[in-house]
Design a protein around this motif. Structure first.
Motif, short mmCIF file in Angstrom:
data_model
loop_
_atom_site.label_atom_id
_atom_site.label_comp_id
_atom_site.label_asym_id
_atom_site.label_seq_id
_atom_site.Cartn_x
_atom_site.Cartn_y
_atom_site.Cartn_z
N GLU A 42 49.45 35.87 52.35
CA GLU A 42 50.37 36.63 51.67
C GLU A 42 49.66 37.98 51.79
O GLU A 42 48.67 38.07 51.09
N SER A 43 50.48 39.02 52.04
CA SER A 43 49.89 40.32 51.98
C SER A 43 49.67 40.74 50.60
O SER A 43 50.65 40.80 49.73
N GLN A 44 48.49 41.56 50.30
CA GLN A 44 48.36 42.25 48.97
C GLN A 44 49.15 43.90 49.22
O GLN A 44 49.71 44.12 48.14
N GLY A 45 48.94 44.32 50.31
CA GLY A 45 49.56 45.51 50.55
C GLY A 45 51.02 45.81 50.55
O GLY A 45 51.56 44.67 50.54
N ALA A 46 51.62 47.01 50.61
CA ALA A 46 52.72 47.18 50.57
C ALA A 46 53.14 47.28 51.96
O ALA A 46 52.33 47.32 52.88
N GLY A 47 54.54 46.97 52.20
CA GLY A 47 55.08 47.30 53.70
C GLY A 47 55.09 45.93 54.41
O GLY A 47 55.67 45.81 55.53
N GLN A 48 54.41 44.93 54.17
CA GLN A 48 54.39 43.52 54.64
C GLN A 48 54.38 42.41 53.86
O GLN A 48 53.56 42.75 52.74
N ILE A 83 47.38 38.40 58.91
CA ILE A 83 46.72 37.56 59.43
C ILE A 83 44.93 38.06 58.94
O ILE A 83 44.81 39.04 59.37
N LEU A 84 43.95 37.14 58.60
CA LEU A 84 42.76 37.43 58.35
C LEU A 84 42.07 37.08 59.76
O LEU A 84 41.92 35.72 59.82
#
Lengths: 534, 534
Positions: free
Chosen positions: B130-136, B140-141
């Motif tokens: 799950e993404s920490q950033g905004a917008g998504q 994928i790491l």
């Protein structure tokens, strides 16, 4: 209150829309009537009759007659037969099955009865009843008959509409009328179902349908001779100072032709959209007057970014099976008719040449069975070691690796050796097109052909050469003009990726599914050498 | 036991098929793993890894990421942006949305990182988190990065792939690359959805898809100038004894052209199959260099036995609404992008010229609202009495009944007077084609045009003249050759029935749905005067 009828309000649509809007679609007429009673102030619902005025096809009635049993309905169609001045077999094209109309001739004007002949067009209102006779579950007791239009029954005797057996050749000459025969009704309904299944398969699998150009300035693919397209007055073709034809003055300011394939353009689309397919007409100006060639035919060409040869084979196999299953499920009546016709045709043949399976049986097997996957090299070994080859039974003996396979070889593999659809892959590079990906061995390319019983090649495809240096080398070797295909080469310059695709000739697939043997019988208006009627 | 992998068995398909066959499609990886444990003897299911090797599109991952959360998956696509040597926006064409890949650059070879540029093609394996950033919501790491193919980043700077704003003209010149931009990705995904919706609508309503000929020997319809099709060597055209061009020696043994419409052939099919439609390319050799004309475009032409003019209008309205609703439901992301673009574009315009509604708002209204139905006669009255007409604001003043309507008049009716899609019907016979049915009044025909805001005529159709004597009279009056159309006349001889149909220009509908204004931007490779590149 029911003035909407007189005021030219479209009843058909209004009632159709209303029926859907109020969830009445699957209700019986009685239930609809109860509903109407409570909503008599609604402008579009005035009488029960409006619901019964829905346009119903023969298919609707035969499949859903229980909803309208003992009610009066209206149906329109053409007379296929009129027996004993009493029984009309009515067909409207929606299904191969006819609807039986029972006419009590004493209740009708003689003038009307006299006009009921083969091919007459009728509008009939009557009560839906369960049939007492054999052969149908439901029939209509006619209360009102309207003759819809002209029917020149004398002239009709000279056409294929005359109710007797006509040759397929004769039917082809009257292609504009053959839609009205059982056979061609079935064929073109199946062709339509095949086409829809193709779109559905790709849509479900996240493919985007793209329209590649029909008129093209490129003639580099070399898949065959091309028709010229021009806006010149052929009596007065402009010339340049050297006396050459001045194509600059033609409509597109260049020499243009009809496309032989949308593949190269589809590849550029796949480089952006990922998974794409084309489905459109393609052309060959080849003077082949055979049962397998058309000058104009429809082709389906998927092209998929990130797919390799195996993915491509999987896609082709899944795709063919999906379409065949769709037709098995959705065209039962037509297939049963075609199956019987196929069986009849087999009986006429010497026993040795007869098909081993019935049409439907064949389709069911192909839809289930895993296709055999065989490399070209293995196939050549099988062919070289076959009794047929050793005994000189092939017209073209198979003598060495590298030779192109003929139709007789393909049929031997499919029909005798494997008794299964076969996918051949990894062909010698010399016998395949420039854009196919060179394998590690340096002598084969990642090409694949799907071979079907009775048809031969039904799909041809490959992984594409994504390496720009290898591609350019191949183009040089095969004399393909780099300058003309600058845009194709571009796709290998900017984020080139492995990708693959194939081409399916729609008519070959329809031949397979219908059991027909002449490709001119599975396209409405065939274009062949010396023939572009209609 | 897991030898199937090595033996060249197509893992992708095997696992896909298996997943479906055992009902695992919507299961999580953990559930699949439990299943595998119990079935370890099955040849195609060997490891959990096989399930995670499914080919997933970016769309699959963004919409269904919960199924693969905290598992390693593989994804392929092109780099749209690479920020801070750390965040890759990856796109594979399946959706307008990018997938964020997080790259811990210290863990990768510098050579790899250097190759990650705009348009690079990558194959990435990594963990879904799950993404920490905004917008998504998901990213994928990256654990493994493979560069898939060449990327000539210097040359790229000269193309439209260079990440900056390019004019639509420039994008048109590089039509082979514009699929890779957000705008054209959206347009062509929407075009595909429109096309599929068309097929689905007709399929649901018992229509059969027929392929009418592209190359035709008939040029009687007179819908426009036609391109010639020939196999002649233009330097050496054969002549007969009179010195005339000897078309007998051409491929089809006659003069042939590219079709302008499949209608006449479709009518013959409808006389057998009931409800049919065509969907194919049509051509006009007209030297119109406008934003609304193409030399090659795609047309949809339904033709329905037993339909009258009102049925035809109902069909057209239901059809358009179905397609627009389909796109609203199935192309949300692309429409949102196009909606924003449309709004931006409006802002650039003087306030007076701005659209009153947003793109999506406009589509939603059209999908719901009942189209206004107005006779030609009423429309002329409205136009004659309008302020615009009286003040001389029309370029072509409307002075009398019988005049043909110009685009400015159509737009006045749709955009100003009714503020709604409008269906005009019952036109003067002189301004319409020979095959349209003569009304009782003797001076109008049962024609209909559907007019859309911003587009003008989007559909044109009519009830067809089914009475052979009236038809022949009209052909005489309008100088249409009876001998050439013998087969068309035949359909009025044998069980003639009332019938109706229309034509929809696909590109006009795509213009309407996407909010684009130049028709060259909604077809992949436009054909226009002096232009047939690619």
């Amino acid at each position: 209150m029911c003035s909407s009828v007189k005021q030219n309000v479209p009843i058909y649509s209004a009632s159709q829309n209303s029926i859907n809007r109020w969830g009445l679609k699957n209700k019986t007429i009685a239930e609809k009537a109860a509903f109407i009673k409570n909503y008599s102030n609604f402008p579009y619902i005035c009488t029960l009759q409006m619901f019964t005025m829905e346009k119903r096809t023969v298919k609707d009635i035969l499949e859903g007659y229980k909803k309208v049993l003992h009610h009066d309905i209206t149906v329109q169609g053409w007379v296929r037969a009129f027996r004993s001045n009493r029984f009309i077999a009515l067909n409207d094209g929606s299904t191969i099955n006819n609807l039986q109309i029972v006419v009590d001739f004493e209740n009708f004007d003689e003038a009307i009865i006299k006009q009921i002949n083969t091919a007459s067009s009728l509008k009939i209102t009557g009560e839906v009843v369960e049939s007492q006779g054999a052969g149908q579950t439901v029939e209509i007791l006619a209360k009102k008959i309207v003759i819809l239009g002209d029917n020149f029954s004398e002239e009709l005797q000279k056409t294929i509409l005359q109710p007797k057996k006509h040759s397929l050749e004769k039917l082809r000459e009257e292609a504009h009328l053959r839609f009205r025969t059982n056979l061609f009704g079935a064929i073109f309904r199946v062709r339509s179902a095949v086409s829809f299944a193709i779109h559905e398969f790709f849509n479900k699998n996240q493919f985007f349908y793209i329209h590649t150009p029909i008129i093209t300035g490129a003639d580099a693919e070399g898949a065959g001779e091309m028709f010229g397209v021009t806006n010149f007055d052929l009596n007065n073709i402009p010339r340049d100072e050297n006396g050459d034809i001045d194509f600059e003055q033609d409509f597109f300011a260049r020499k243009t032709s009809l496309t032989v394939s949308g593949q190269l353009e589809a590849e550029t689309a796949a480089m952006g959209l990922g998974r794409v397919y084309t489905f459109g007409p393609t052309f060959r100006a080849e003077n082949s007057n055979t049962t397998r060639h058309l000058a104009e035919f429809w082709m389906v060409e998927p092209e998929v970014a990130f797919n390799n040869l195996e993915d491509n084979i999987d896609l082709a196999e899944n795709f063919l099976k999906y379409v065949i299953k769709y037709v098995l499920e959705n065209c039962k009546d037509d297939l049963e008719f075609l199956d019987k016709r196929f069986a009849e045709e087999q009986k006429q043949k010497p026993e040795k040449e007869r098909a081993k399976e019935g049409l439907i049986e064949k389709l069911e097997k192909v839809a289930e069975k895993r296709f055999k996957r065989v490399s070209y090299t293995e196939a050549i070994e099988i062919l070289m070691n076959s009794k047929e080859n050793k005994k000189g039974k092939f017209q073209f003996p198979v003598e060495h690796w590298g030779t192109d396979l003929q139709s007789e070889h393909e049929r031997f593999l499919v029909e005798k050796h494997f008794e299964s659809p076969v996918v051949l892959f990894d062909y010698p590079k010399e016998i395949k097109a420039f854009y196919m990906r060179l394998n590690e061995d340096g002598k084969t390319v990642a090409a694949m052909d799907v071979l079907f019983p009775g048809i031969g090649e039904i799909i041809g495809g490959s992984q594409r050469e994504e390496r720009i240096d290898v591609l350019k080398q191949k183009m040089k070797e095969m004399h393909v003009d780099e300058d003309e295909l600058w845009w194709y080469i571009d796709t290998r310059k900017f984020g080139s990726v492995p990708h693959a695709g194939f081409g399916l000739g729609l008519e070959r697939l329809v031949l397979f599914v219908t059991g027909m043997t002449n490709i001119r019988d599975v396209i409405p208006f065939p274009r062949t050498p010396k023939s572009a009627e209609f």
